[in-house]
Motif scaffolding. Structure first.
Motif, PDB file in Angstrom:
ATOM      1  N   ASP A 126       0.855  -1.011   0.045  1.00 33.18           N
ATOM      2  CA  ASP A 126      -0.003  -0.028   0.158  1.00 33.18           C
ATOM      3  C   ASP A 126       0.747   1.285   0.107  1.00 33.18           C
ATOM      4  OD1 ASP A 126      -0.540   0.478   3.483  1.00 33.18           O
ATOM      5  OD2 ASP A 126       0.901  -0.761   2.577  1.00 33.18           O
TER       6      ASP A 126
ATOM      7  N   CYS B 225      -4.533  -4.204  -9.086  1.00 41.62           N
ATOM      8  CA  CYS B 225      -5.721  -4.509  -8.017  1.00 41.62           C
ATOM      9  C   CYS B 225      -5.296  -5.708  -7.530  1.00 41.62           C
ATOM     10  CB  CYS B 225      -6.896  -4.954  -8.668  1.00 41.62           C
ATOM     11  SG  CYS B 225      -7.809  -3.544  -9.500  1.00 41.62           S
TER      12      CYS B 225
ATOM     13  N   ALA C  22      -7.465 -11.030  -3.419  1.00 36.44           N
ATOM     14  CA  ALA C  22      -8.514 -10.987  -2.179  1.00 36.44           C
ATOM     15  C   ALA C  22      -7.872 -11.783  -1.228  1.00 36.44           C
ATOM     16  CB  ALA C  22      -9.828 -11.223  -2.347  1.00 36.44           C
TER      17      ALA C  22
ATOM     18  N   ARG D 236      -4.064  -4.444   1.529  1.00 32.44           N
ATOM     19  CA  ARG D 236      -5.013  -3.428   1.255  1.00 32.44           C
ATOM     20  C   ARG D 236      -5.672  -3.523  -0.222  1.00 32.44           C
ATOM     21  NH1 ARG D 236      -2.683   2.722   0.140  1.00 32.44           N
ATOM     22  NH2 ARG D 236      -4.719   3.543  -0.534  1.00 32.44           N
ATOM     23  N   GLN D 237      -6.890  -3.318  -0.270  1.00 27.33           N
ATOM     24  CA  GLN D 237      -7.685  -3.425  -1.509  1.00 27.33           C
ATOM     25  C   GLN D 237      -7.935  -1.988  -2.177  1.00 27.33           C
ATOM     26  OE1 GLN D 237      -8.370  -6.741  -2.626  1.00 27.33           O
ATOM     27  NE2 GLN D 237      -7.005  -7.076  -1.131  1.00 27.33           N
TER      28      GLN D 237
ATOM     29  N   SER E 252     -16.871 -13.921  -2.188  1.00 29.60           N
ATOM     30  CA  SER E 252     -15.705 -14.492  -1.440  1.00 29.60           C
ATOM     31  C   SER E 252     -15.463 -15.625  -1.211  1.00 29.60           C
ATOM     32  CB  SER E 252     -15.525 -13.547  -0.297  1.00 29.60           C
ATOM     33  OG  SER E 252     -16.630 -13.950   0.729  1.00 29.60           O
TER      34      SER E 252
END
Length: 426
Positions: free
Chosen positions: A75, A127, A130, A135-136, A368
Motif C-alpha cells: 500500500d 488490483c 483478495a 489493502r484493496q 468471497s
C-alpha cells in the motif's frame, strides 16, 4: 523385571481408599485415567521416558533466523533502498534476467489485474488479490518493480492485436489494449494460471458438481453467463477438461485470446486442439472450419456476432456439445440475448433451434466464498420438455418457476432460504 516405560508394579502400593482396578477402569473417564497416570509419583519412570523421547524443537542457529522476515507493504509507493544492519533483504521469484539489487520481478507482486501505460514508461497500477491483510483498491505499483515493468512494456509494444495473451517470466497474462480519452495508451493485464482448475477447486457447490459433470454425456448447448471477470471462461475450461479426462474424444476451441493451456492429451483418449481468433468476423468462419475436424466437444470463447450464433446453434443440434459464454445479468437475460442475436441471422427459426439444442444455462456471480450459481437444465431426449416449450413460444419470463423447482431438487426444500443466505454472505 521392568522396562523404562513400564512401572514397577511389584513395588507400587495401591492407596487404602482406592477402588478395585477393574471397577476403576470401567467407571473413570479416559481423561481422568490419563491425568492420574501422568501425574502419579509412582510413574516417574514412564514420564521420564516420554520426556526423553520427545524431540526438542530446533533452536535458531543464528540471529538472522530469529529475526522476522520483512514483508512487502503493497500500500505504499516507496520501497526502502536498503535494509537495516542485520536484517535480511527481501527476495523475489527467480527471473531469467538480473533485475538489480533493489528491483523485483512482477511475478512476486500479489495482483489480479495489472494496468500498464504503454506510451510512457514507469506508470502502472494494480488490483491486489483478495487476501487477508492486503489493502484493496486500485493501487500504484511500487518503484521496486519499475525495471521489470519496462521489460514487460517492451514485450507488449510489438503485439498488433488489441486483445492478446503474453507469457512473461513464465507467468501467463491476458491483455486488452485501449487508447483512452486523454490520448494515453494503456493495457489491462490479468494473471492467468496454466493449471486448469477442477470444479471442486473453484468451490462449486458439491451437490451441483455431479449434475454438471454428467453434461459430458449429452449433446447440445451449454451457456455460462455472468458479469465481466466472474469466471465464466474458467468454469467452461474446467468442465471441458473434466469431459476429456473422463469421457475422452476430441475437443476443439476457438478463443480470443487463449487463457488456459488445453492443447494436447487429457487422460486416456482425450485430446484438444486449441485455436485463437484474430478478428470478430473470423468467429463464424472458425466455427465452420472446426466442424470439419469432427470434434465431440466445442469451446467457443464468446458469441459476438449473428453468424457466430448461427453456427453455434447449428453445431449444438448436429451431434456436438458446445460450451460458450455470454455477458448477462440472469438466466432469462442470457436466453433473451442469444435469441435476439441469432434472430438476425436465422429469423424465427432461432427459437426453435435454441429449444432443440439447449442443455444447460448457468449464471454465476463470484463471491468471497466461491461462485453463486443459478442454473436451468433441460430434460435429455424429451422434445416435450416444458422448458423447451417455453423457448419455442418465446415465453422466457415463465422459466423462473422451473429454475426454483430445479434448485429445490438439487439443494433440498430449503434451497430458497439457502440462496438468500448466500447472497448475504457476499
Amino acid at each position: 523385571m521392568t522396562t523404562p516405560d513400564q512401572p514397577d508394579t511389584a513395588q507400587t502400593e495401591e492407596p487404602a481408599n482406592a477402588a478395585p482396578a477393574a471397577a476403576r477402569q470401567g467407571l473413570r473417564p479416559a481423561s481422568e485415567n490419563a491425568s492420574r497416570i501422568i501425574n502419579s509419583p509412582d510413574n516417574d519412570r514412564r514420564r521420564g521416558a516420554l520426556l526423553r523421547g520427545t524431540p526438542k524443537k530446533p533452536e535458531a542457529d543464528s540471529e538472522q533466523a530469529r529475526t522476522k522476515r520483512p514483508t512487502l507493504k503493497i500500500d505504499r509507493d516507496k520501497v526502502a533502498d536498503g535494509a537495516k544492519a542485520g536484517a535480511q533483504k527481501p527476495t523475489s521469484p527467480a527471473s531469467p534476467v538480473n533485475l538489480g539489487a533493489n528491483q523485483r520481478s512482477i511475478r512476486s507482486l500479489p495482483f489480479v489485474d495489472l494496468y500498464l501505460r504503454l506510451d510512457s514508461e514507469g506508470e502502472a497500477r494494480f488490483c491486489p488479490m483478495a487476501k487477508k491483510g492486503l489493502r484493496q483498491g486500485n493501487l500504484l505499483v511500487p518503484k521496486a518493480y519499475r525495471q521489470d515493468l519496462e521489460r514487460l512494456r517492451q514485450q507488449i509494444m510489438p503485439i498488433q492485436k488489441d486483445d492478446f495473451s503474453v507469457i512473461h517470466d513464465g507467468m501467463r497474462l491476458r491483455g486488452a489494449r485501449r487508447r483512452i480519452s486523454n490520448g494515453q495508451t494503456w493495457t489491462a493485464l490479468r494473471r492467468v494460471s496454466d493449471d486448469v482448475p477442477s470444479l471442486a477447486e473453484l468451490r462449486f457447490n458439491p451437490q451441483l458438481i455431479p449434475h454438471l459433470q454428467g453434461l459430458g454425456k449429452r449433446t447440445g448447448l451449454v451457456i455460462v453467463s455472468g458479469a465481466t471477470g466472474h469466471g465464466k471462461t474458467t468454469s467452461c475450461t474446467a468442465l471441458l477438461s473434466y469431459f476429456l479426462k473422463t469421457y475422452g474424444h476430441l475437443a476443439y476451441t476457438l478463443e480470443d485470446p487463449v487463457e488456459y493451456q488445453l492443447q494436447g492429451e487429457h487422460g486416456e483418449g482425450g485430446y484438444c486442439f486449441q485455436t485463437e481468433v484474430d478478428k470478430d468476423a473470423d468467429w463464424a468462419l472458425g466455427l465452420k472450419s472446426a466442424l470439419r475436424w469432427h470434434p465431440r466437444y466445442l469451446l467457443v470463447g464468446e458469441i459476438r456476432s449473428p453468424d457466430a450464433a448461427n453456427q453455434v446453434l447449428r453445431a449444438a443440434t448436429s451431434g456436438h456439445l458446445v460450451l460458450t459464454t455470454m455477458h448477462a445479468g440472469s438466466i432469462e437475460e442470457t436466453l433473451n440475448a442469444i435469441i435476439q442475436i441469432s434472430e438476425l441471422a436465422l429469423g424465427n427459426r432461432a427459437t426453435q433451434l435454441l429449444a432443440d439444442g439447449l442443455v444447460c444455462v448457468l449464471h454465476q456471480t463470484l463471491r468471497s466464498w466461491g461462485p453463486f450459481v443459478r442454473f436451468l437444465f433441460t430434460e435429455p431426449d424429451n422434445p416435450g420438455d416444458p422448458i423447451r416449450a417455453c423457448l419455442r413460444d418465446n415465453k422466457v419470463e415463465q422459466l423462473g418457476t422451473y429454475i426454483e423447482q430445479q434448485e429445490t431438487i438439487v439443494f433440498g426444500p430449503n434451497a430458497y432460504e439457502q440462496r438468500k443466505k448466500d447472497k448475504q454472505r457476499a
